[in-house]
Design an enzyme around this catalytic site. Sequence first.
Site, mmCIF file in Angstrom:
data_model
loop_
_atom_site.group_PDB
_atom_site.id
_atom_site.type_symbol
_atom_site.label_atom_id
_atom_site.label_comp_id
_atom_site.label_asym_id
_atom_site.label_seq_id
_atom_site.Cartn_x
_atom_site.Cartn_y
_atom_site.Cartn_z
ATOM 1 N N LYS A 29 4.749 -2.042 -15.186
ATOM 2 C CA LYS A 29 3.620 -1.411 -15.883
ATOM 3 C C LYS A 29 4.062 -0.790 -17.213
ATOM 4 O O LYS A 29 3.326 -0.820 -18.198
ATOM 5 C CB LYS A 29 2.984 -0.320 -15.010
ATOM 6 C CG LYS A 29 2.297 -0.843 -13.758
ATOM 7 C CD LYS A 29 1.982 0.295 -12.791
ATOM 8 C CE LYS A 29 1.225 -0.193 -11.560
ATOM 9 N NZ LYS A 29 1.161 0.808 -10.473
ATOM 10 N N SER A 53 5.992 -1.799 -9.782
ATOM 11 C CA SER A 53 5.267 -0.961 -10.754
ATOM 12 C C SER A 53 6.033 -0.681 -12.046
ATOM 13 O O SER A 53 5.430 -0.222 -13.010
ATOM 14 C CB SER A 53 4.909 0.379 -10.120
ATOM 15 O OG SER A 53 3.685 0.279 -9.458
ATOM 16 N N TYR A 102 -1.250 -9.663 -12.877
ATOM 17 C CA TYR A 102 -0.593 -8.395 -12.536
ATOM 18 C C TYR A 102 0.379 -8.587 -11.355
ATOM 19 O O TYR A 102 1.497 -8.070 -11.362
ATOM 20 C CB TYR A 102 -1.671 -7.345 -12.208
ATOM 21 C CG TYR A 102 -1.146 -6.129 -11.505
ATOM 22 C CD1 TYR A 102 -0.535 -5.089 -12.219
ATOM 23 C CD2 TYR A 102 -1.225 -5.999 -10.117
ATOM 24 C CE1 TYR A 102 -0.031 -3.977 -11.571
ATOM 25 C CE2 TYR A 102 -0.730 -4.893 -9.459
ATOM 26 C CZ TYR A 102 -0.136 -3.885 -10.189
ATOM 27 O OH TYR A 102 0.370 -2.784 -9.542
ATOM 28 N N TYR A 148 3.807 8.921 -10.427
ATOM 29 C CA TYR A 148 2.515 9.145 -9.770
ATOM 30 C C TYR A 148 2.244 10.643 -9.605
ATOM 31 O O TYR A 148 2.501 11.417 -10.519
ATOM 32 C CB TYR A 148 2.466 8.414 -8.405
ATOM 33 C CG TYR A 148 2.959 7.007 -8.496
ATOM 34 C CD1 TYR A 148 2.307 6.097 -9.320
ATOM 35 C CD2 TYR A 148 4.078 6.576 -7.807
ATOM 36 C CE1 TYR A 148 2.748 4.791 -9.429
ATOM 37 C CE2 TYR A 148 4.532 5.273 -7.911
ATOM 38 C CZ TYR A 148 3.860 4.396 -8.722
ATOM 39 O OH TYR A 148 4.308 3.120 -8.836
ATOM 40 N N VAL A 187 7.719 0.276 -5.870
ATOM 41 C CA VAL A 187 7.782 0.350 -4.401
ATOM 42 C C VAL A 187 8.884 -0.474 -3.757
ATOM 43 O O VAL A 187 9.117 -0.333 -2.565
ATOM 44 C CB VAL A 187 6.458 -0.030 -3.701
ATOM 45 C CG1 VAL A 187 5.433 1.034 -3.810
ATOM 46 C CG2 VAL A 187 5.952 -1.369 -4.147
HETATM 47 N N1 GLN Z 1 2.570 -4.488 -6.830
HETATM 48 C C1 GLN Z 1 2.434 -3.183 -6.249
HETATM 49 C C2 GLN Z 1 0.974 -2.829 -6.039
HETATM 50 O O1 GLN Z 1 0.162 -3.185 -6.848
HETATM 51 C C3 GLN Z 1 3.103 -2.193 -7.172
HETATM 52 C C4 GLN Z 1 2.981 -0.790 -6.684
HETATM 53 C C5 GLN Z 1 4.171 0.061 -6.960
HETATM 54 O O2 GLN Z 1 5.271 -0.373 -7.230
HETATM 55 N N2 GLN Z 1 3.949 1.342 -6.802
HETATM 56 O O3 GLN Z 1 0.628 -2.229 -5.073
#
Ligand code: GLN
Length: 338
Positions: free
Chosen positions: A86, A83, A209, A261, A279
């Site tokens: 992003k 993530s 993505y 988050y 994650v």
């Molecule tokens: N690639 C992961 C997903 O889309 C990224 C989520 C994350 O790092 N929180 O679920």
Amino acid sequence: MVNSNVEGVEQSVSTGTLPGWEQVDSLVAASHDRNRGCKDGAVADYIPVLAQADPELFGVCVVEVDGGVHVTGDADVEFSIQSISKAFVYALVCEEFGHAAMADLVGVNNTGLAFNSVIAIELNDGHPMNPMVNAGALATTALMPGSAPDKQWDAIHSGLSAFAGRDLVLDEVVYRSEAVTNTRNRAIARLLESYGRIGRDPLEVVDVYTKQCSLRVSARDLAIMGATLADGGVNPVTGKRVVSAEVCRDTLAVLAANGLYERSGEWLFEIGLPGKSGVSGGLLTVSPGKAGIGAFSPRLDPAGNSVRGQQATAYLSRVLGLNIFASQAYAPNESRGY
Ligand code: GLN
């Protein structure tokens, strides 16, 4: 929404200086020593390959805006960026579309719900809300310039590599593991499509993505990428401009509100800096005008944020004086004459 861009008025900046080199070096080492024994949290397993991560890995890196690098622990071990990508894809798209369009198309407000929430989309009439949750990240990736998905991917790959100052490599194993299990992200993209919020083929957007999430980085890379956002968009190691200062400002505001988050408020309360977690255990933090911090430790809290990464960063924020909300009285009362 209030628009803070006032025509004809120069942007002011809020900066400061870090302690001296030796002191930063020993405090970075201390951030690792003090937290290495912590075993709290659990490694992510909803993407099968992530469950194989070594939970003991722990690295921290601080990169100053003058290009100085401080490393400790497993700061050069690579993992998938997940993530945290992003934040940088948002910056690249923001560079193209600008402040007002991004606020409208993707949004900036926290959902208060998990990063892969479907309910959040329904509750907001299909608006993705912010670019740090999966819905908003998919909407952002869809906006990435490029006539076809492979052109978009090339632009993302080279853009994130410019932030890191080296050619980042796609982790094919992570990519394939996520690509065959990401049914939820496909559902989110389809739901956005049903609301007319995604202007390209939704499954192709999910694929780009998933690739961006599978780029390999180290804590050192994250710190350099963060230092670029701290340095008005110029990578302090390569000296190359990646995005504008305005884009950095907007990206950091979005990170402050949404980077961790549903725990973003607690994070801001404790650490007082814009940050972004992933994650696989990566954690990026930015001290505007001073430094980027990269941390890596795979055990996560229930919201999906690295436990030891947060602890090490909290320590550094405190001892390096980074909390953007902290101030001291300008002068004692007596000297003010009232
Ligand atoms: N690639 C992961 C997903 O889309 C990224 C989520 C994350 O790092 N929180 O679920």
